[in-house]
Design a protein around this motif. Structure first.
Motif, short mmCIF file in Angstrom:
data_model
loop_
_atom_site.label_atom_id
_atom_site.label_comp_id
_atom_site.label_asym_id
_atom_site.label_seq_id
_atom_site.Cartn_x
_atom_site.Cartn_y
_atom_site.Cartn_z
N GLN A 141 40.13 37.09 43.88
CA GLN A 141 40.07 36.72 42.18
C GLN A 141 39.81 35.54 41.90
O GLN A 141 40.14 34.45 42.22
CB GLN A 141 41.72 37.24 41.71
CG GLN A 141 41.72 37.36 40.40
CD GLN A 141 42.80 38.23 39.91
OE1 GLN A 141 43.90 38.30 40.91
NE2 GLN A 141 42.86 39.02 38.86
N LYS A 142 39.36 35.40 40.61
CA LYS A 142 39.13 33.98 39.81
C LYS A 142 39.78 34.15 38.53
O LYS A 142 39.57 34.91 37.56
CB LYS A 142 37.56 33.74 39.62
CG LYS A 142 36.82 35.01 39.19
CD LYS A 142 35.22 34.77 39.05
CE LYS A 142 34.73 36.17 38.44
NZ LYS A 142 34.51 37.01 39.59
N LEU A 143 40.70 33.24 38.51
CA LEU A 143 41.65 33.35 37.44
C LEU A 143 41.97 32.01 36.87
O LEU A 143 42.29 30.98 37.63
CB LEU A 143 43.09 34.03 38.06
CG LEU A 143 43.84 34.73 37.04
CD1 LEU A 143 43.05 36.01 36.60
CD2 LEU A 143 45.23 35.09 37.79
N THR A 287 39.28 32.71 46.75
CA THR A 287 39.94 32.96 45.63
C THR A 287 40.10 31.66 44.64
O THR A 287 40.32 30.58 45.29
CB THR A 287 41.66 33.36 45.92
OG1 THR A 287 41.48 34.24 46.87
CG2 THR A 287 42.28 33.74 44.64
N THR A 311 36.28 35.20 33.90
CA THR A 311 37.21 35.46 34.95
C THR A 311 37.74 36.83 34.88
O THR A 311 37.79 37.57 33.95
CB THR A 311 38.13 34.38 34.79
OG1 THR A 311 38.70 34.37 33.29
CG2 THR A 311 37.67 33.02 35.08
N GLU A 312 38.59 36.99 36.06
CA GLU A 312 39.06 38.41 36.04
C GLU A 312 40.46 38.18 35.35
O GLU A 312 41.54 38.45 36.28
CB GLU A 312 39.30 39.07 37.60
CG GLU A 312 37.63 39.28 37.88
CD GLU A 312 37.39 39.10 39.31
OE1 GLU A 312 36.44 39.75 39.99
OE2 GLU A 312 38.01 38.23 39.93
N SER A 329 46.03 40.36 34.69
CA SER A 329 45.21 40.08 36.21
C SER A 329 44.41 41.52 36.06
O SER A 329 44.77 42.60 36.10
CB SER A 329 46.28 40.01 37.27
OG SER A 329 45.41 40.31 38.39
N ARG A 330 42.97 41.22 35.87
CA ARG A 330 42.20 42.58 35.94
C ARG A 330 42.30 43.05 37.13
O ARG A 330 41.91 44.29 37.31
CB ARG A 330 40.72 42.13 35.71
CG ARG A 330 40.39 41.81 34.19
CD ARG A 330 39.10 41.03 34.10
NE ARG A 330 38.91 40.50 32.58
CZ ARG A 330 38.76 41.29 31.71
NH1 ARG A 330 38.30 42.58 31.95
NH2 ARG A 330 38.75 40.91 30.70
N LEU A 331 42.62 42.45 38.20
CA LEU A 331 42.43 43.14 39.59
C LEU A 331 43.72 43.68 40.09
O LEU A 331 43.90 44.29 41.17
CB LEU A 331 42.02 42.44 40.70
CG LEU A 331 40.65 41.58 40.33
CD1 LEU A 331 40.19 40.71 41.52
CD2 LEU A 331 39.60 42.64 40.02
N GLY B 272 32.40 41.65 40.40
CA GLY B 272 33.46 42.52 40.78
C GLY B 272 33.45 43.84 40.34
O GLY B 272 33.87 44.81 40.84
#
Lengths: 435, 585
Positions: A141-143, A287, A311-312, A329-331, B272
């Motif tokens: 993830q990119k956060l 990440t 970003t996610e 957190s989109r994931l 993604g």
């Protein structure tokens, strides 16, 4: 073999222009000044006029100085030897170790073919309930952490870095205060994590444009490690400084600014860095956790705004807690279905009730009478803040879910929570019902 | 090659190069810049004096002044033919799986593969006969492609009537084989193959008539179909701040919308998200056909870290492929996510060209480009009388979530429906976060007009009362207003909101929407409840909501569905009865 030119015809801001032939776009050069040697990168070519941004700044550069073109884009060493090492924004050692030149790779390489990515599926546990329960962090993830100056975002980054189960930690510091740099170093050392960490540090005292390379250096090294099967966590702090450096260079180059002076390609510039976060088909992963300070706490400022679209998700760090609204957190949906069957329900229910609590707080502040329901919400909100939200809380996900049920049962009757019957029967603490 | 025109690079600024040329250049023609061993694709976008300026569709790292350039005479085009379905292309119609096979993890620049693999032989069945008159777009024959009969059509650029001079018999042919020859009045011959190329920035106009879009296109999202419908051949836009759920909404629509073919243009967004589509679609079953969803999908994917210039062309590539399938009499849906990234790509290029900037540095032609893109949607009658349609849904990512910005405003002018997402709703986890108070649609709904009006009215009333309560408090609100407030909240919770992670609730058929909407209208919205106090009202609606949630998760043809419906009915009747009892006493 290297071409050397001495005809510097323009110096403006940190950009110098030299007359030269056969120079490639984005090529790296060394500018030899009296004060020392600085790296510079070609950013525009017009006929024989080659413009370069000088990473150490143009102060002290003379029109008679030599510019030595190296014939290749910026490169960085990679591999196991970097572990435990600290470098500056140009990739030179800041610790007392030797300079490295093994496995040199171009920075800012091509993007990953989307068909070679996989759907992220591994949760990174942090033991912070506001992350694990409500916005699970997922590998690849990119956060960013959105906050204002003065919030403990670096402390939060360091804590996640230590507690997260990854193979390699890479810290890219941009415009970092010297004490923050020491804080990261000491904290990781105390936790015994320094030997699996690599630092690229640009401090506030260094020339501004030197921080432009930090994300690319960090991510190029991360990419090589990920290709070798490692799970890498990259921390970038603070990306707003990076954007400000971009702004500075683009204004010097007389580009038309789009929004508050930032260049029109800010989105693409940020995206090409953040999109390096990846879970490879048959190798490791990257990440990215970044700190983005919001000037004036304004999320519509171009930097946090563009970041948020790339970003996610994002974590809002406000008043020393991770704010549940806006943080996302989109994931999380990729992983929170497989943890425990009540995870999603606890997450949704507690947040919805917390939203009602916030409304009640507003009503209370305006002096309205509190109904029974309001009183329940107030009690709930207090418990939620002290036992879930506080960053002091350091418990596993499962323990946090149990605590969620306890808090709900302490404040409400089952039907008031709107939770499906099946789950109530399974998890609702019995003790409360018998009272 | 008739003319091998050459040029040389004279200047480099980001992905724009200036080229000196010997002979002549054509605006928007494709050129290749030689950089070492790589040939980088570029498009001429401005000519000034003896210099042509071109945007390079790849990274220009290492390009030098003096590097050779070759011009091609051709505008940027796509190949149209059997084999598109199920493919994953980049913005220039490069097949990404083939690239991965050749180059591994990374996108190597300067590698261009055939969009349509020619290895496959296709089973061609002619439908036109020698001597028959045809026009552009008329069917010459068909080949089976996945679940469709893929029509092989006369070239779209033919002018006037042509005669079929010869046509091959049924059999297996490759894409390069000539399947027919057409002759015009002057005896001029054209050869037709199963594949034809078409310039992406030009709309395909080989049809008899374009109609007003009126027929509802069911997306199985209750909030959309009932309150803010989309029409077949219509256009809609979904602006919203980040994190409001634009992409999830688009993904749901791509799965459930009642169309034949879905084209997904992932334009400048996260990789993604595309990956999720790439990996899940082959496994998801199309509810209509039972075949994998990927069989009826084409994905154009130019994610945010891929070259910017190709991002600009990706939406055109997508809409051209959509028009192509429309020409076969199919209903096509194009989902573009996000048009703002496309607009930003234009802005970046405009900046490099040093054009005079318009608002927020977007180029002055932003509005006309957006308008002409959405105008490529439509429902058309083809020459043979069959109907086909292209529906376009575009997301917009306004800077700062502020809808006043140029891209949102330019888009709102030209679309038929507006689904505005709001941060307030998404913060409160009210998904889909389409704000019913600001959204609108010009298309007809599947629900009766009167019932719809009542729905809108209660939402507005509820919102007003809610706002009022913030000022005067619950105790200052009359019981009647309070009940309206609860009705609106209830309607929102159980009908507008939909749980995308519940297998039943995620998609609601038109039939079920009509039934449930009618039920809520009659039994709740129109009902004249009387409560002893607000506490009792709140309790009643909490119970009702709880039951409805369960009802939403129950499949319509199960006993569970009927059982919960009866429970709800009973609960409401008890409430109404207690009122009558009260009156009698």
């Amino acid at each position: 073999m290297h071409k050397v030119y001495t005809n510097i015809i323009q110096i403006a801001g940190d950009v110098i222009t030299v007359e030269a032939d056969g120079i490639g776009s984005m090529e790296i050069a060394q500018v030899m000044t009296k004060g020392g040697v600085s790296l510079a990168q070609v950013i525009r070519i017009d006929g024989r006029r080659v413009s370069l941004q000088v990473f150490a700044g143009s102060r002290g550069v003379s029109t008679g100085d030599q510019v030595r073109f190296l014939g290749h884009p910026m490169r960085v060493a990679s591999g196991e030897n970097l572990l435990g090492r600290i470098f500056n924004g140009s990739g030179e050692p800041l610790d007392r170790g030797p300079a490295l030149s093994e496995n040199m790779v171009d920075i800012g390489g091509p993007s990953v073919n989307p068909v070679k990515r996989i759907i992220p599926r591994r949760m990174i546990r942090t033991n912070i309930p506001m992350i694990d329960v409500f916005n699970s962090l997922v590998e690849s993830q990119k956060l960013p952490i959105f906050s204002i100056a003065g919030e403990p975002y670096n402390a939060l980054l360091a804590r996640i870095a230590i507690q997260a189960q990854v193979d390699i930690i890479i810290l890219g510091g941009m415009g970092l205060k010297h004490d923050d740099y020491l804080f990261f170093r000491d904290t990781l050392e105390e936790a015994g994590a320094l030997s699996r960490a690599i630092f690229f540090i640009h401090t506030a005292a260094d020339p501004t444009v030197e921080c432009l390379l930090v994300p690319d250096l960090s991510l190029a090294v991360a990419e090589q490690s990920a290709l070798a099967g490692k799970r890498v966590l990259v921390l970038l702090t603070d990306m707003t400084n990076f954007c400000d450096a971009l702004k500075e260079v683009s204004i010097t180059m007389e580009q038309v600014p789009s929004n508050r002076g930032y260049p029109g390609d800010l989105y693409s510039q940020l995206a090409s860095r953040y999109e390096k976060a990846v879970d490879f088909d048959t190798a490791g992963s990257i990440t990215i956790l970044a700190a983005t300070t919001m000037p004036g706490d304004d999320v519509t400022h171009p930097v946090p705004d563009n970041t948020g679209y790339i970003t996610e998700g994002q974590f809002y760090l406000k008043n020393k807690v991770i704010e549940p609204f806006g943080s996302l957190s989109r994931l999380k949906q990729q992983v929170n279905g497989a943890t425990r069957d009540d995870h999603r329900t606890i997450m949704d229910t507690m947040i919805q009730l917390f939203a009602s609590y916030r409304e009640t707080l507003e009503k209370q502040a305006m002096g309205f009478q509190m109904s029974n329901w309001d009183k329940k919400l107030l009690r709930y909100g207090g418990l939620f803040e002290s036992q879930m939200m506080s960053l002091e809380v350091n418990i596993s996900l499962e323990r946090a879910l149990d605590r969620g049920w306890e808090i709900l049962a302490e404040c409400f009757s089952p039907e008031e929570t709107g939770i499906k019957k099946a789950l109530i029967e399974k998890y609702w603490p019995v003790r409360k019902n018998m009272e | 090659m008739a003319s091998e025109r050459k040029g040389r690079v004279a200047a480099i600024n980001g992905n724009m190069v200036a080229i000196t040329f010997d002979d002549y250049v054509i605006q928007n023609e494709v050129a290749y810049v030689a950089c070492g061993a790589d040939r980088l694709k570029a498009e001429v976008i401005r000519v000034r004096g003896d210099k042509a300026e071109a945007q390079v569709y790849e990274s220009t790292t290492g390009v030098k002044v003096g590097d050779a350039v070759t011009f091609t005479d051709a505008l940027l085009s796509v190949e149209l033919g059997p084999g598109l379905l199920g493919q994953i292309f980049d913005g220039l119609q490069n097949p990404l799986p083939d690239l991965a096979k050749e180059c591994g993890f990374f996108l190597k620049r300067g590698v261009y593969k055939d969009p349509l693999p020619d290895a496959g032989q296709w089973d061609f069945t002619p439908s036109a006969k020698a001597g028959q008159k045809v026009r552009a777009g008329d069917k010459l024959g068909t080949v089976p492609e996945k679940i469709f009969k893929h029509a092989i059509m006369a070239p779209f650029d033919l002018k006037g009537e042509w005669e079929v001079a010869e046509i091959v018999g049924a059999g297996r042919y490759t894409l390069k084989d000539v399947v027919a020859r057409l002759k015009d009045a002057n005896g001029k011959l054209v050869e037709c193959r199963m594949v034809q190329t078409w310039p992406v920035k030009v709309a395909i106009k080989a049809y008899a008539e374009k109609f007003m879009p009126t027929e509802p296109l069911v997306t199985k999202m209750r909030l959309i179909d009932s309150l803010f419908p989309v029409a077949r051949g219509g256009t809609y836009c979904v602006p919203g701040p980040f994190g409001a759920g634009k992409t999830v909404l688009q993904q749901l629509i791509s799965r459930h919308a009642d169309v034949d073919i879905v084209i997904i243009a992932a334009c400048g967004e996260r990789a993604g998200e595309v990956v999720e589509t790439l990996k899940t679609f082959p496994e998801l079953k199309d509810p209509k056909t039972g075949k994998p969803l990927s069989d009826r999908t084409v994905i154009i994917c130019n994610t945010s870290s891929m070259p910017v210039a190709a991002r600009e062309s990706s939406v055109y590539t997508a809409v051209t492929i959509a028009e192509y399938y429309r020409q076969m009499g199919l209903n096509v849906m194009l989902l573009a996510d996000s048009t703002s990234r496309w607009a930003q790509a234009m802005r970046e290029m405009s900046g490099r060209l040093e054009e005079i900037p318009g608002e927020e540095a977007f180029p002055a032609y932003l509005e006309s480009r957006i308008a002409s893109f959405y105008e490529r949607a439509g429902v058309v009658r083809l020459y043979d009388g069959t109907m086909g349609s292209v529906t376009i849904g575009g997301t917009v990512s306004p800077a700062g979530g502020n809808f006043e910005e140029p891209v949102t405003q330019a888009t709102l002018k030209v679309v038929g429906a507006f689904h505005g997402l709001s941060r307030e709703r998404s913060d409160a986890r009210r998904y889909p976060a389409i704000d019913p108070l600001i959204s609108w649609s010009k298309y007809p709904s599947i629900i009766d007009v009167r019932e719809i009006a009542a729905g809108h009215a209660i939402l507005r009333k509820s919102h007003d009362v809610g706002q009022m309560m913030k000022v005067i408090g619950e105790e200052g609100t009359s019981l009647k207003d309070y009940v309206d407030y609860l009705k609106g909240e209830f309607f929102d919770f159980v009908y507008l909101q939909q749980n995308a992670f519940d297998p039943v609730d995620e998609a609601t058929s038109a039939e079920r929407q009509k039934a449930v909407y009618g039920f809520i209208y009659k039994n709740v919205l129109q009902a004249d409840f009387a409560f002893t106090d607000k506490e009792a009202a709140l309790h009643f609606f909490h119970q009702l909501r709880q039951l409805f949630r369960g009802w939403n998760s129950a499949a319509q043809d199960t006993g569970e569905y009927k059982k919960i419906q009866d429970e709800i009915q009973a609960l409401i009747e008890t409430q109404l009865k207690s009122k009558k009892d009260g009156e009698r006493a």
